[in-house]
Design a protein around this motif. Structure first.
Motif, PDB file in Angstrom:
ATOM      1  N   GLY A 138       0.809  -1.214   0.000  1.00  0.00           N
ATOM      2  CA  GLY A 138       0.000   0.000   0.000  1.00  0.00           C
ATOM      3  C   GLY A 138       0.842   1.263   0.000  1.00  0.00           C
ATOM      4  O   GLY A 138       0.578   2.204  -0.752  1.00  0.00           O
ATOM      5  N   ILE A 139       1.890   1.279   0.816  1.00  0.00           N
ATOM      6  CA  ILE A 139       2.766   2.454   0.870  1.00  0.00           C
ATOM      7  C   ILE A 139       3.497   2.639  -0.456  1.00  0.00           C
ATOM      8  O   ILE A 139       3.642   3.762  -0.946  1.00  0.00           O
ATOM      9  CB  ILE A 139       3.753   2.346   2.046  1.00  0.00           C
ATOM     10  N   MET A 140       3.925   1.543  -1.076  1.00  0.00           N
ATOM     11  CA  MET A 140       4.610   1.646  -2.366  1.00  0.00           C
ATOM     12  C   MET A 140       3.684   2.203  -3.445  1.00  0.00           C
ATOM     13  O   MET A 140       4.094   3.032  -4.264  1.00  0.00           O
ATOM     14  CB  MET A 140       5.146   0.271  -2.776  1.00  0.00           C
ATOM     15  N   ILE A 141       2.436   1.780  -3.445  1.00  0.00           N
ATOM     16  CA  ILE A 141       1.479   2.293  -4.429  1.00  0.00           C
ATOM     17  C   ILE A 141       1.219   3.781  -4.187  1.00  0.00           C
ATOM     18  O   ILE A 141       1.096   4.559  -5.136  1.00  0.00           O
ATOM     19  CB  ILE A 141       0.186   1.466  -4.402  1.00  0.00           C
TER      20      ILE A 141
ATOM     21  N   GLY B 135      -1.766   9.219 -17.325  1.00  0.00           N
ATOM     22  CA  GLY B 135      -2.988   9.982 -17.531  1.00  0.00           C
ATOM     23  C   GLY B 135      -3.279  10.885 -16.346  1.00  0.00           C
ATOM     24  O   GLY B 135      -2.628  10.814 -15.302  1.00  0.00           O
ATOM     25  N   GLU B 136      -4.246  11.748 -16.522  1.00  0.00           N
ATOM     26  CA  GLU B 136      -4.574  12.703 -15.471  1.00  0.00           C
ATOM     27  C   GLU B 136      -5.163  12.026 -14.237  1.00  0.00           C
ATOM     28  O   GLU B 136      -4.991  12.494 -13.115  1.00  0.00           O
ATOM     29  CB  GLU B 136      -5.568  13.727 -16.025  1.00  0.00           C
ATOM     30  N   LYS B 137      -5.842  10.909 -14.428  1.00  0.00           N
ATOM     31  CA  LYS B 137      -6.477  10.211 -13.301  1.00  0.00           C
ATOM     32  C   LYS B 137      -5.572   9.176 -12.649  1.00  0.00           C
ATOM     33  O   LYS B 137      -5.873   8.694 -11.564  1.00  0.00           O
ATOM     34  CB  LYS B 137      -7.752   9.519 -13.783  1.00  0.00           C
ATOM     35  N   PHE B 138      -4.476   8.815 -13.300  1.00  0.00           N
ATOM     36  CA  PHE B 138      -3.604   7.752 -12.787  1.00  0.00           C
ATOM     37  C   PHE B 138      -3.065   8.018 -11.381  1.00  0.00           C
ATOM     38  O   PHE B 138      -3.146   7.137 -10.517  1.00  0.00           O
ATOM     39  CB  PHE B 138      -2.460   7.490 -13.774  1.00  0.00           C
TER      40      PHE B 138
ATOM     41  N   ALA C 108      -5.669   6.412  -4.183  1.00  0.00           N
ATOM     42  CA  ALA C 108      -6.870   5.808  -3.612  1.00  0.00           C
ATOM     43  C   ALA C 108      -6.666   4.313  -3.343  1.00  0.00           C
ATOM     44  O   ALA C 108      -7.007   3.819  -2.257  1.00  0.00           O
ATOM     45  CB  ALA C 108      -8.057   6.018  -4.555  1.00  0.00           C
ATOM     46  N   ILE C 109      -6.087   3.604  -4.299  1.00  0.00           N
ATOM     47  CA  ILE C 109      -5.862   2.169  -4.128  1.00  0.00           C
ATOM     48  C   ILE C 109      -4.874   1.921  -2.988  1.00  0.00           C
ATOM     49  O   ILE C 109      -5.090   1.035  -2.145  1.00  0.00           O
ATOM     50  CB  ILE C 109      -5.353   1.549  -5.449  1.00  0.00           C
ATOM     51  N   GLY C 110      -3.803   2.688  -2.940  1.00  0.00           N
ATOM     52  CA  GLY C 110      -2.822   2.537  -1.868  1.00  0.00           C
ATOM     53  C   GLY C 110      -3.414   2.817  -0.502  1.00  0.00           C
ATOM     54  O   GLY C 110      -3.133   2.113   0.474  1.00  0.00           O
ATOM     55  N   THR C 111      -4.253   3.839  -0.405  1.00  0.00           N
ATOM     56  CA  THR C 111      -4.888   4.164   0.869  1.00  0.00           C
ATOM     57  C   THR C 111      -5.828   3.057   1.318  1.00  0.00           C
ATOM     58  O   THR C 111      -5.849   2.686   2.502  1.00  0.00           O
ATOM     59  CB  THR C 111      -5.660   5.498   0.743  1.00  0.00           C
ATOM     60  N   ILE C 112      -6.574   2.494   0.403  1.00  0.00           N
ATOM     61  CA  ILE C 112      -7.477   1.393   0.747  1.00  0.00           C
ATOM     62  C   ILE C 112      -6.686   0.184   1.239  1.00  0.00           C
ATOM     63  O   ILE C 112      -7.060  -0.465   2.225  1.00  0.00           O
ATOM     64  CB  ILE C 112      -8.364   1.029  -0.460  1.00  0.00           C
ATOM     65  N   ILE C 113      -5.569  -0.119   0.594  1.00  0.00           N
ATOM     66  CA  ILE C 113      -4.753  -1.259   1.013  1.00  0.00           C
ATOM     67  C   ILE C 113      -4.136  -1.011   2.383  1.00  0.00           C
ATOM     68  O   ILE C 113      -4.103  -1.911   3.237  1.00  0.00           O
ATOM     69  CB  ILE C 113      -3.679  -1.566  -0.042  1.00  0.00           C
TER      70      ILE C 113
END
Length: 90
Positions: free
Chosen positions: A13-16, A59-62, A68-73
């Motif tokens: 998660g931290i890496m993402i 991309g602009e959303k990447f 968001a994905i890292g925070t959820i993990i």
């Protein structure tokens, strides 16, 4: 064993999150083909570029998706001890 899973998810998660923050500050990244590059291509800025250099523009959303994905993990990793009905080890 349970602490190992928690540490693994926390590290991923931290890496993402780090990748998301880094992509906020770049316009593009050059990706070298590993098989055809030499150490000189990476160290010496005056050397000619590798023959198979690819440019990647996030991309602009990447970056926001990675954050968001890292925070959820990370939040999942924090709640793992509660899921196994065991208090967090300090």
């Amino acid at each position: 064993m349970r602490t190992m899973w928690r540490s693994l998810f926390l590290a991923i998660g931290i890496m993402i999150i780090v990748v998301g923050v880094e992509t906020m500050f770049i316009d593009s990244a050059s990706v070298y083909a590993a098989g055809e590059s030499t150490a000189v291509n990476f160290v010496d800025p005056s050397a000619p570029p590798a023959p198979t250099t690819k440019s990647w523009q996030p991309g602009e959303k990447f970056p926001w998706a990675m954050l968001a994905i890292g925070t959820i993990i990370v939040l999942y990793a924090i709640t793992l001890p509660k899921r196994w009905h065991r208090p967090a080890e300090g």
